[in-house]
Write an enzyme that holds these catalytic residues in place. Structure first.
Site, PDB file in Angstrom:
ATOM      1  N   THR A  46      10.752  -7.280 -87.784  1.00 42.11           N
ATOM      2  CA  THR A  46      11.064  -7.588 -89.179  1.00 42.11           C
ATOM      3  C   THR A  46      12.570  -7.746 -89.376  1.00 42.11           C
ATOM      4  O   THR A  46      13.025  -8.671 -90.059  1.00 42.11           O
ATOM      5  CB  THR A  46      10.547  -6.466 -90.098  1.00 42.11           C
ATOM      6  OG1 THR A  46       9.173  -6.241 -89.829  1.00 42.11           O
ATOM      7  CG2 THR A  46      10.735  -6.826 -91.553  1.00 42.11           C
ATOM      8  N   THR A  47      13.350  -6.849 -88.758  1.00 40.94           N
ATOM      9  CA  THR A  47      14.805  -6.893 -88.895  1.00 40.94           C
ATOM     10  C   THR A  47      15.386  -8.157 -88.288  1.00 40.94           C
ATOM     11  O   THR A  47      16.455  -8.620 -88.692  1.00 40.94           O
ATOM     12  CB  THR A  47      15.423  -5.632 -88.255  1.00 40.94           C
ATOM     13  OG1 THR A  47      14.814  -4.475 -88.849  1.00 40.94           O
ATOM     14  CG2 THR A  47      16.914  -5.564 -88.460  1.00 40.94           C
ATOM     15  N   TYR A 109      -1.352  -8.351 -95.379  1.00 43.00           N
ATOM     16  CA  TYR A 109      -1.910  -9.220 -96.423  1.00 43.00           C
ATOM     17  C   TYR A 109      -3.432  -9.193 -96.500  1.00 43.00           C
ATOM     18  O   TYR A 109      -3.995  -9.049 -97.572  1.00 43.00           O
ATOM     19  CB  TYR A 109      -1.411 -10.679 -96.251  1.00 43.00           C
ATOM     20  CG  TYR A 109      -1.788 -11.574 -97.417  1.00 43.00           C
ATOM     21  CD1 TYR A 109      -1.083 -11.499 -98.612  1.00 43.00           C
ATOM     22  CD2 TYR A 109      -2.850 -12.470 -97.331  1.00 43.00           C
ATOM     23  CE1 TYR A 109      -1.435 -12.301 -99.689  1.00 43.00           C
ATOM     24  CE2 TYR A 109      -3.207 -13.274 -98.396  1.00 43.00           C
ATOM     25  CZ  TYR A 109      -2.500 -13.187 -99.584  1.00 43.00           C
ATOM     26  OH  TYR A 109      -2.850 -13.972-100.653  1.00 43.00           O
ATOM     27  N   TYR A 135       2.438  -0.894 -84.506  1.00 45.70           N
ATOM     28  CA  TYR A 135       3.472  -0.793 -85.536  1.00 45.70           C
ATOM     29  C   TYR A 135       2.790  -0.653 -86.891  1.00 45.70           C
ATOM     30  O   TYR A 135       2.137  -1.579 -87.362  1.00 45.70           O
ATOM     31  CB  TYR A 135       4.363  -2.035 -85.485  1.00 45.70           C
ATOM     32  CG  TYR A 135       5.506  -2.080 -86.478  1.00 45.70           C
ATOM     33  CD1 TYR A 135       5.974  -0.939 -87.132  1.00 45.70           C
ATOM     34  CD2 TYR A 135       6.131  -3.294 -86.769  1.00 45.70           C
ATOM     35  CE1 TYR A 135       7.019  -0.996 -88.027  1.00 45.70           C
ATOM     36  CE2 TYR A 135       7.184  -3.367 -87.666  1.00 45.70           C
ATOM     37  CZ  TYR A 135       7.625  -2.220 -88.294  1.00 45.70           C
ATOM     38  OH  TYR A 135       8.668  -2.282 -89.181  1.00 45.70           O
ATOM     39  N   LYS A 164       4.907   2.811 -83.398  1.00 43.53           N
ATOM     40  CA  LYS A 164       6.089   2.879 -84.253  1.00 43.53           C
ATOM     41  C   LYS A 164       5.559   3.133 -85.654  1.00 43.53           C
ATOM     42  O   LYS A 164       4.950   2.265 -86.284  1.00 43.53           O
ATOM     43  CB  LYS A 164       6.896   1.576 -84.213  1.00 43.53           C
ATOM     44  CG  LYS A 164       8.100   1.595 -85.160  1.00 43.53           C
ATOM     45  CD  LYS A 164       8.783   0.229 -85.244  1.00 43.53           C
ATOM     46  CE  LYS A 164       9.915   0.255 -86.268  1.00 43.53           C
ATOM     47  NZ  LYS A 164      10.540  -1.074 -86.458  1.00 43.53           N
TER      48      LYS A 164
END
Length: 291
Positions: A46-47, A109, A135, A164
């Site tokens: 994401t980062t 989603y 994750y 994670k």
């Protein structure tokens, strides 16, 4: 998987002013982290703004990081999504020979049931030639992978080696630590909780702020793994304010504002994200000046 203990960093994707990928800055950030104690690097999370990176750009980013790393630290590649078949296709189409593991996000989603989450990762496990880090980030996926589902996956699939966990939920961390198989790793995805998780038995962190302050952050986690709580918390308190700042607007705009202040890359992000506000940039500048 001792090689994935300690501090991993969710590396940003630096952009030039025209929003093309800045590969020179990317290589500099990788070297800066390796030289200052980061244990492993996570690509295209994401980062790294993975949702606005094209397939060709992702491949070029991988190539830059693999070349720069030159086998110095383990690499983890983000491959996930809410279309199970598409995730499997990407795994099969990707050269994973340089990767220690993939990081795969719980389906977003679609809001699947826990059984749907289990079946999604079962299919990924059966397709992946490398180890898998689950994750869980319910703030982004709108679906919480419950500890029972994580532990079920950990018990059923040998190549699912870690989670994670990024729900910012202390009770959920503790449940995972209590129930996990002995060799399954609980990795913090919450910079503010990472030290506490490690002291409670976690294996480390995949950090955002760690890439800006790798020396201090990785030492904090190292001390935590050694059970040296007092020394570790001294570093945690030193970093605590900036951790709050970088997540106050959005990620990765906050961490890119920090990295710009450190002359490592620009603060450019791609829409729908926008750069950190001037107010936030001023607060970050003050922090760095006093650090």
């Amino acid at each position: 998987m001792k090689k994935l203990e300690g501090t991993g960093v969710a590396i940003v994707t630096p952009f030039k002013n025209d929003l093309s990928v800045d590969h020179e800055a990317l290589a500099n950030i990788v070297n800066y982290n390796i030289d200052n104690g980061t244990d492993y690097i996570v690509i295209s999370g994401t980062t790294g703004e993975s949702v606005t990176i094209t397939k060709a750009e992702k491949q070029a980013i991988i190539e830059t990081i693999v070349k720069t790393n030159n086998n110095r630290v383990p690499l983890v590649l983000g491959i996930g999504g809410n279309n199970t078949a598409q995730v499997i296709d990407e795994i099969k189409a990707t050269d994973l020979s340089a990767m220690t593991a993939i990081l795969s996000v719980s389906p977003y989603y679609s809001k699947p049931t826990q059984e749907g989450v289990y079946q999604h990762f079962k299919a990924i496990s059966e397709a992946s030639p490398v180890d898998i880090i689950l994750y869980n980030v319910p703030g982004r996926t709108a679906s919480n992978m419950l500890p029972a589902t994580t532990i079920r996956l950990a018990n059923d699939f040998e190549n699912i080696i870690a989670v994670k966990e990024a729900g910012n939920n202390v009770a959920q961390y503790l449940q995972l630590l209590k129930d996990k198989p002995e060799d399954f790793m609980i990795i913090s995805g919450d910079d503010d909780l990472a030290l506490g998780v490690v002291l409670a038995g976690g294996s480390g962190v995949i950090s955002v702020i760690g890439q800006a302050f790798p020396k201090e952050f990785s030492q904090m986690i190292r001390l935590g793994l050694q059970g040296k709580a007092k020394e570790a918390y001294a570093l945690h308190f030193k970093l605590m304010d900036v951790i709050g700042l970088i997540f106050s607007e959005n990620n990765p705009a906050g961490i890119k504002a920090v990295l710009e202040q450190l002359n490592l890359c620009s603060d450019k992000v791609r829409l729908p994200l926008v750069e950190a506000t001037e107010t936030l940039k001023e607060k970050i500048a003050l922090f760095i000046k006093s650090f």
